[in-house]
Write an enzyme that holds these catalytic residues in place. Sequence first.
Site, short mmCIF file in Angstrom:
data_model
loop_
_atom_site.label_atom_id
_atom_site.label_comp_id
_atom_site.label_asym_id
_atom_site.label_seq_id
_atom_site.Cartn_x
_atom_site.Cartn_y
_atom_site.Cartn_z
N HIS A 214 0.88 -1.05 -0.07
CA HIS A 214 -0.08 0.00 -0.04
C HIS A 214 0.76 1.33 -0.18
CE1 HIS A 214 -3.42 2.54 2.25
NE2 HIS A 214 -3.09 2.88 0.89
N ASP A 215 0.79 2.24 -0.84
CA ASP A 215 1.70 3.13 -1.16
C ASP A 215 1.82 4.13 0.02
OD1 ASP A 215 -0.95 4.28 -1.25
OD2 ASP A 215 -0.63 5.20 -3.27
N THR A 216 0.79 4.24 1.13
CA THR A 216 0.89 4.98 2.13
C THR A 216 1.80 4.20 3.28
OG1 THR A 216 -1.27 5.81 1.83
CG2 THR A 216 -0.33 6.18 3.95
N THR A 238 -3.61 12.80 -4.57
CA THR A 238 -5.12 12.55 -4.78
C THR A 238 -5.84 12.55 -3.77
OG1 THR A 238 -4.39 11.89 -7.21
CG2 THR A 238 -6.78 11.55 -6.31
N GLY A 381 3.11 14.37 -3.30
CA GLY A 381 3.06 15.27 -4.23
C GLY A 381 2.58 16.46 -3.81
#
Length: 464
Positions: A214-216, A238, A381
Site C-alpha cells: 500500500h503506497d501509504t 490525490t 506530491g
Amino acid sequence: MLGEVGPDSVALREIHRFGNGPVRVGDTLHWDVLGIHREVLAGLRAAGPLDGVGVDSWAVDYGLLDERGALLGNPVCYRDARTDGVAAALRATVPPAEQYAVTGLRELPFNTIYQLVSERDGARLRAASTMLLVPDLLGYWLTGQVGAERTNASTTGLYDATRGEWALDLARRAGIPTGLLPRLRDAGEILGPTTPAVSAELGHTAPVVAVGSHDTASAVLGVPATGDVPFAFISSGTWSLVGMELSRPLLTEPARAAGFSNESGVDGTVRLLRNVTGLWVLTESVRAWGTVSLADALAAARDAPAFGPVVDIDDPVFLPPGDMPARIAAACRATGQRPPEGVAEITRCVLESLALAYRRAVRRLGEVTGRPAEVIHLIGGGTHNEFLCQLTADACGLPVVAGPVEATALGNVLVQARALGADLPDRWAMRALVARTVPTRTHTPGPGADRWDGAEARYAALGV
C-alpha cells in the site's frame, strides 16, 4: 523509480513515467491494468540489471483470476458507482460497530468488501478462483507467485486487525467466497525471481520483494521523523491520508466515531489514519477549467480573500470525476454561503477547506490516542504546494515539515534493501537515512489563530 541505497545515503532517479487514468466502458469505470503491466516492463527494461524490484500502488482495487491464473476482465476503479448503497445494505448483516471491532476500518463505500459484495451475483465472481490486489497482481505477473501483502490486505475490510489474518467469518457473513483470499505475506518477503518469460523480455533476472505494497505504508517509512517527538503524518496527493503510527490497533468507539481506520504498516506497526479527499478536487477543477494550469490557479489563490466559503471536502459528491466548480458552488448554496467565483476564489476555497480537514483530523488523533502531535510531516506530491503547506501549519498551529516528495518510492526501496542484506535493522534506521539524505522545508505557524478557530466553527457547522 531507480533507487540506490548505501550506508550513508539513499537516492532515487526517475526512469520511466506514464499516465494512469480510469477508462469508462459503458457504465463502468475500469483500470487498464494490462497497460500498467506493459509500462512496468518498459521501466524495468530501461532500468537495466537490478538487485531487486518492489511494487506498491493504491489500495482496495483488485483483479480476479480463474483457476488457470488468467485475469477475468480489467479491475473496476474504486470511483465506480457500483458500490452505491452497498455499505448501507451490508449493515443489516454485519453492523458497523461489529465490523470495526474486527477490521478497524472506517466504513468507506469503495472498500474491497463492498466491491466484492456488489458483484456477488455476477458471472465474473462465480468464475473466480483468486482475488489479487493491484500490487499483488503485478507481482504475480512478474514472478508467478500468488499472495497478499499485509499492508494492502488490511485496507480490504476483510482483514482481522488484531490477529493479522483474513477475517474469514466476516467474509462468509458478507457472502464472499473465502477461497478467493490468497496466502498473506509480510513486507520484506522475497517472492522469487522474475519468470523466464519476463526475464527474457527484460534482458535480465531480478528478485521481486514484497514491500509495503500500500503506497501509504511505504510513504510513512519515508517520513524523516525521529522517535522522540510525537508526529502526525499527512500523505498528500490525490487522496490525503492523515494519521499517526501506533504499535497496535486502536479499536475504540471514539476512534470509530471520529472516522479513523487502522491499517497495517511495515514491521507490525499500525497506521491510525483518516482518508481525506485531497487534491483530487483541485485537479478535477483544473481539468474542468481547461485553459488554466494548476500553477496559475495556486498563484491566483494567494491573492484571493482569506476565510471565505468552505465546503466539506469529504462530501461523497466530490468522489466521482466531474465538474467540481459546479459541485462546490452547489455545496455552498446548500449551506447558505455565497459560492466562490472564478479560479482564485474556488482554489482558495478548496485549499482552506482541505487545511481545515487536516486540522480536524490531527486534533482528533490527539484526542483518541491521548498523544497529541508536536509536529506534522507532510509527504508526497502535496509538498510541491507550498501554499497548502503553509495553510496547514497555520490551521493546525504546528510546524509542518514538508518532504520528501517521493516518500513512497523511498520506503519501497529501503524495504527491498533490507531484505537483500542492507544494515537497516528497523524503521528508525530507515528514516534516519532519509533524514540525512533528502532535503525538507519547515513551515512554521503564522499569526491569526483566532481566525482559524472561527473558520473551524463554520466548518463544523457543515456537520463534519
